[in-house]
Design an enzyme around this catalytic site. Structure first.
Site, PDB file in Angstrom:
ATOM      1  N   TYR A  69      48.058  45.987  35.636  1.00  0.00           N
ATOM      2  CA  TYR A  69      47.122  45.026  36.205  1.00  0.00           C
ATOM      3  C   TYR A  69      47.916  44.506  37.281  1.00  0.00           C
ATOM      4  O   TYR A  69      49.022  44.271  37.106  1.00  0.00           O
ATOM      5  CB  TYR A  69      46.550  44.107  35.201  1.00  0.00           C
ATOM      6  CG  TYR A  69      45.810  42.946  35.892  1.00  0.00           C
ATOM      7  CD1 TYR A  69      44.488  43.225  36.491  1.00  0.00           C
ATOM      8  CD2 TYR A  69      46.330  41.584  35.810  1.00  0.00           C
ATOM      9  CE1 TYR A  69      43.733  42.268  37.211  1.00  0.00           C
ATOM     10  CE2 TYR A  69      45.312  40.643  36.409  1.00  0.00           C
ATOM     11  CZ  TYR A  69      44.173  40.696  37.203  1.00  0.00           C
ATOM     12  OH  TYR A  69      43.455  40.057  37.771  1.00  0.00           O
ATOM     13  N   ASP A  83      56.100  45.231  39.697  1.00  0.00           N
ATOM     14  CA  ASP A  83      55.131  43.900  39.634  1.00  0.00           C
ATOM     15  C   ASP A  83      55.603  43.175  38.124  1.00  0.00           C
ATOM     16  O   ASP A  83      55.643  43.776  37.113  1.00  0.00           O
ATOM     17  CB  ASP A  83      53.961  44.253  39.203  1.00  0.00           C
ATOM     18  CG  ASP A  83      52.738  43.235  39.191  1.00  0.00           C
ATOM     19  OD1 ASP A  83      53.409  41.902  38.899  1.00  0.00           O
ATOM     20  OD2 ASP A  83      51.581  43.138  38.725  1.00  0.00           O
ATOM     21  N   LYS A 120      53.640  33.773  37.334  1.00  0.00           N
ATOM     22  CA  LYS A 120      53.621  32.981  36.211  1.00  0.00           C
ATOM     23  C   LYS A 120      54.661  32.057  35.792  1.00  0.00           C
ATOM     24  O   LYS A 120      54.767  30.903  35.999  1.00  0.00           O
ATOM     25  CB  LYS A 120      53.565  34.161  34.887  1.00  0.00           C
ATOM     26  CG  LYS A 120      52.050  34.769  35.129  1.00  0.00           C
ATOM     27  CD  LYS A 120      51.678  35.665  33.972  1.00  0.00           C
ATOM     28  CE  LYS A 120      50.166  35.993  34.224  1.00  0.00           C
ATOM     29  NZ  LYS A 120      49.884  37.566  34.374  1.00  0.00           N
TER      30      LYS A 120
HETATM   31  C1  LIG Z   1      49.083  37.800  35.545  1.00  0.00           C
HETATM   32  C2  LIG Z   1      49.390  39.363  36.387  1.00  0.00           C
HETATM   33  C3  LIG Z   1      49.109  39.382  37.968  1.00  0.00           C
HETATM   34  C4  LIG Z   1      48.108  38.332  38.444  1.00  0.00           C
HETATM   35  O1  LIG Z   1      48.479  36.874  38.513  1.00  0.00           O
HETATM   36  P1  LIG Z   1      47.432  35.986  38.701  1.00  0.00           P
HETATM   37  O2  LIG Z   1      48.492  34.653  38.985  1.00  0.00           O
HETATM   38  O3  LIG Z   1      46.719  35.827  37.725  1.00  0.00           O
HETATM   39  O4  LIG Z   1      46.900  36.122  40.108  1.00  0.00           O
HETATM   40  C5  LIG Z   1      49.615  40.373  38.392  1.00  0.00           C
HETATM   41  N1  LIG Z   1      50.514  41.444  37.736  1.00  0.00           N
HETATM   42  C6  LIG Z   1      50.553  41.221  36.446  1.00  0.00           C
HETATM   43  C7  LIG Z   1      51.778  42.257  35.767  1.00  0.00           C
HETATM   44  C8  LIG Z   1      50.510  39.998  35.745  1.00  0.00           C
HETATM   45  O5  LIG Z   1      50.629  40.144  34.465  1.00  0.00           O
END
Ligand SMILES: *Cc1c(COP(=O)(O)O)cnc(C)c1O
Length: 439
Positions: free
Chosen positions: A145, A240, A268
């Site tokens: 994701y 990511d 995060k």
């Molecule tokens: C949470 C997450 C996102 C998206 O971040 P948001 O702040 O919710 O938009 C993207 N990549 C990874 C790996 C994530 O865990």
């Protein structure tokens, strides 16, 4: 059954005004059935719902709360910053502090740009990779994701997966056609994709340790392979690390596995619980961003002083707290602690499953974990899908009713914080033992 009548009333009201009653789909508990609870307070590793029920929390606001909720240093940093104003839209000193911290901690990051969410970070990193390589196609992996940007909602994880809409409505096929989705941990398909799309692939974007379809790890050599394959084909490698950044090590998965990507997405933890994201990497690539270069990216609230203050406090506490106390411990003390707690949970949960005779594959990387209800090892999305989701639902509700909050979906990772302790984990394992016996 514990009482959640106030939560139920609030949810009923929310449904009238908010689609599905929630501001992010997984919170609606659709994957496990039942209704969500509403929280009005959190501290340390615990959250309290509006009916006064207390839970040991293993979601940690989906990752940011690595120091536990309402950490005193983060809260006082936010309060102090707020006294000076909540947003300027003009450069402020804490942006420089934050950028220096990120560049010093994350091995591959030479320059960094702040934004407001992980979604923005991933969208912008992809745009930058396309601008840099002058190519359109991207490779991503099933179950990973990268936020809800259009071209990334193809075989995505997290909520997109749980709800069975891997390809969202509203994403033009013309956008998605540039996205090549491949199985995680498989090298042949990557080689084949590069061969079939010569000089067309801008980048490979990956969660180095995917935590949005539960949790699975890269096989030994896999990340190294991607590093080489991208280099050989003139494509960029994007890690990511929105979830793994500052969680698996001060420098994230790239430090833990010793691989330097070209670009890194963050979020995060760097916001200390406030909305934030960032992307960074090689200076020659980053300098293509406006105002220096032709790749446009911007944000009214980017580098927001409250978010910077919270994030700086979190990163300093994570990486310097033992030193600051003069305990002559390594700055990584927080990570050693998280590793110990993770190991205790892993051993305990495996023992609980064994003694209950329930097949469980418990995956863990540092303070991230996932229990799949299957006998088979889980290395990718197809493996994860073998988990018995009916069992997971019962497990989830059993745990919740006994005061332990795991993520309300099989396809989400669990998170430990430095605010958890041995007693919390012992209690969790004991509860799990009882719940699993009834599965
Ligand atoms: C949470 C997450 C996102 C998206 O971040 P948001 O702040 O919710 O938009 C993207 N990549 C990874 C790996 C994530 O865990």
């Amino acid at each position: 059954m514990i009482l959640r009548s106030k939560s139920e009333t609030l949810f009923a009201e929310a449904l009238n005004y908010i689609p599905g009653g929630v501001n992010s789909p997984v919170r609606a508990f659709r994957a496990v059935g039942g209704k969500p609870f509403f929280v009005n307070r959190a501290a340390g590793c615990r959250v309290w719902d509006v009916d006064g029920n207390e839970y040991i929390d293993y979601v940690g606001t989906w990752g940011p709360a690595i120091l536990g909720h309402a950490h005193p240093k983060i809260i006082s940093a936010i309060k102090a910053a707020a006294d000076f104003g909540t947003s300027f839209g003009i450069p402020n000193p804490s942006e420089v502090t934050m950028a220096k911290l990120i560049c010093s901690l994350v091995p591959s990051v030479q320059k960094v740009r702040m934004c407001n969410s992980g979604t923005e970070a991933c969208m912008s990193a992809i745009r930058l990779a396309r601008g840099f390589t002058k190519r359109d196609k991207i490779i991503k992996f099933d179950g990973c994701y990268h936020g809800h940007g259009d071209s990334l909602l193809v075989k995505a994880g997290s909520g997109a997966l749980t709800f069975g809409h891997p390809d969202s409505a509203g994403v033009p096929a013309d956008f998605a056609k540039h996205t090549i989705a491949l199985p995680f941990n498989d090298t042949d398909t990557v080689t084949a994709a590069f061969a079939a799309n010569k000089n067309e692939i801008a980048c490979v974007i990956i969660e180095p340790v995917p935590g949005n379809a539960g949790l699975y790890l890269p096989k030994p050599g896999y990340l190294e392979f991607l590093r080489t394959a991208t280099q050989e084909n003139g494509a960029l490698l994007i890690f990511d690390e929105v979830m793994t950044g500052f969680r698996l090590a001060p420098g994230g998965a790239q430090e833990r596995f010793g691989i330097k990507p070209d670009l890194t997405c963050l979020g995060k933890i760097i916001g200390g619980g406030l909305p934030v994201g960032a992307f960074g990497g090689r200076a020659d690539i980053m300098d293509l961003l406006a105002p220096l270069g032709p790749v446009y990216q911007a944000g009214t609230l980017s580098g927001n002083p409250l978010a910077m203050a919270a994030g700086i406090a979190a990163l300093e506490e994570l990486t310097e707290r033992q030193r600051a106390k003069g305990k002559r411990q390594k700055p990584e003390a927080a990570y050693e602690r998280l590793e110990q707690l993770g190991a205790q949970l892993e051993v305990g949960m495996r023992a609980a499953a064994r003694s209950a005779g329930v097949p469980v594959t418990f995956n863990r990387c540092g303070s991230m974990f996932c229990a799949y209800f299957t006998n088979e090892p889980v290395w990718n999305l197809a493996d994860a899908m073998k988990s018995d989701r009916e069992r997971f639902k019962k497990f989830f509700h059993g745990m919740l009713d006994a005061g332990v909050y795991f993520a309300p979906s099989q396809f989400e990772a669990g998170f430990l914080s430095t605010a958890h302790n041995e007693t919390d984990i012992e209690q969790t394992v004991n509860v799990a033992m009882g719940v699993m016996k009834k599965l």
